[in-house]
Design an enzyme around this catalytic site. Structure first.
Site, PDB file in Angstrom:
ATOM      1  N   GLY A  13      65.823   5.903 119.263  1.00 46.67           N
ATOM      2  CA  GLY A  13      65.157   4.695 119.738  1.00 46.67           C
ATOM      3  C   GLY A  13      66.088   3.605 120.224  1.00 46.67           C
ATOM      4  O   GLY A  13      65.621   2.548 120.661  1.00 46.67           O
ATOM      5  N   HIS A  38      62.646  15.672 123.778  1.00 41.22           N
ATOM      6  CA  HIS A  38      63.846  15.902 122.977  1.00 41.22           C
ATOM      7  C   HIS A  38      64.209  17.381 122.917  1.00 41.22           C
ATOM      8  O   HIS A  38      63.324  18.240 122.812  1.00 41.22           O
ATOM      9  CB  HIS A  38      63.633  15.368 121.549  1.00 41.22           C
ATOM     10  CG  HIS A  38      63.425  13.901 121.485  1.00 41.22           C
ATOM     11  ND1 HIS A  38      62.167  13.329 121.454  1.00 41.22           N
ATOM     12  CD2 HIS A  38      64.306  12.866 121.469  1.00 41.22           C
ATOM     13  CE1 HIS A  38      62.282  12.024 121.413  1.00 41.22           C
ATOM     14  NE2 HIS A  38      63.567  11.717 121.425  1.00 41.22           N
ATOM     15  N   ASN A  93      65.896   4.727 126.671  1.00 41.46           N
ATOM     16  CA  ASN A  93      64.825   3.929 126.069  1.00 41.46           C
ATOM     17  C   ASN A  93      64.567   2.644 126.851  1.00 41.46           C
ATOM     18  O   ASN A  93      63.428   2.161 126.889  1.00 41.46           O
ATOM     19  CB  ASN A  93      65.150   3.623 124.606  1.00 41.46           C
ATOM     20  CG  ASN A  93      65.036   4.862 123.734  1.00 41.46           C
ATOM     21  OD1 ASN A  93      63.997   5.504 123.672  1.00 41.46           O
ATOM     22  ND2 ASN A  93      66.123   5.213 123.077  1.00 41.46           N
TER      23      ASN A  93
END
Length: 201
Positions: free
Chosen positions: A67, A180, A96
């Site tokens: 994050g 991911h 991000n």
């Protein structure tokens, strides 16, 4: 005399080993933090094992956080530089920022400031190219993608290819979220990164 020569050779060998030892700090997000995996399963850990097997002298410090934004990385960077005193810092940040639609000029400022901090600590910066899905339209996506070679050229630092460009093409290497890399992809990423790290001076 023979004993003296032996001692001198021993000192030289230790000196050569000390010169060879280098540290690479990886400042990244979930892609480098091993999102959804254990630390021992992540590509950074696997790459460290490969580097040890080759007696390369490289030590990897993984300071990646899932994050993380460029602003977050910038905020953490001074303390990390002071603590680890790395020879190189790989900046793997910006995804991000892009996924949240943050202004590209803000990302540019953060990346440039990170490079400046790294230089001030007598370290060298390496930038990874980041790419994002076209959620915010072609104009934003193009500006975002083009920013990385621009920063690398202006700062005269290496620009490494985005390892996800290889991984994301194979569905069996991706987690269910489609963002991911999964367990199977981690050794592939380690193999992609190995020659890049070994190529650093």
């Amino acid at each position: 005399m023979i004993r003296l020569i032996y001692v001198m050779l021993l000192v030289l060998s230790f000196t050569a080993a000390a010169v060879q030892a280098k540290t690479l700090l990886i400042l990244g997000d979930s892609l480098s933090a091993g999102y959804g995996l254990s630390q021992q399963q992540s590509w950074v850990y696997l790459l460290q094992q490969k580097l040890k097997q080759q007696d390369s002298g490289w030590t990897l410090v993984n300071a990646s956080i899932s994050g993380e934004t460029s602003a977050g990385g910038l905020a953490r960077l001074p303390a990390l530089l002071e603590q680890h005193k790395p020879d190189y810092v790989l900046i793997e940040l910006g995804a991000n920022d892009g996924l949240r639609g943050f202004p590209v000029p803000q990302l540019e400022t953060n990346l440039n400031t990170m490079v400046q901090h790294i230089r001030q600590q007598d370290s060298k910066a390496v930038l990874m190219q980041i790419r994002i899905p076209p959620n915010y339209g072609p104009r934003y996506t193009t500006q975002f993608t083009n920013l990385y070679p621009k920063v690398a050229e202006e700062q005269q630092i290496p620009l490494w290819p985005f390892f996800m460009e290889t991984i994301a093409l194979k569905q069996h290497w991706m987690q269910a979220d489609g963002l991911h890399p999964n367990l199977e992809a981690q050794p592939v990423i380690a193999d992609l990164m190995l020659p890049l790290v070994l190529g650093l001076e």
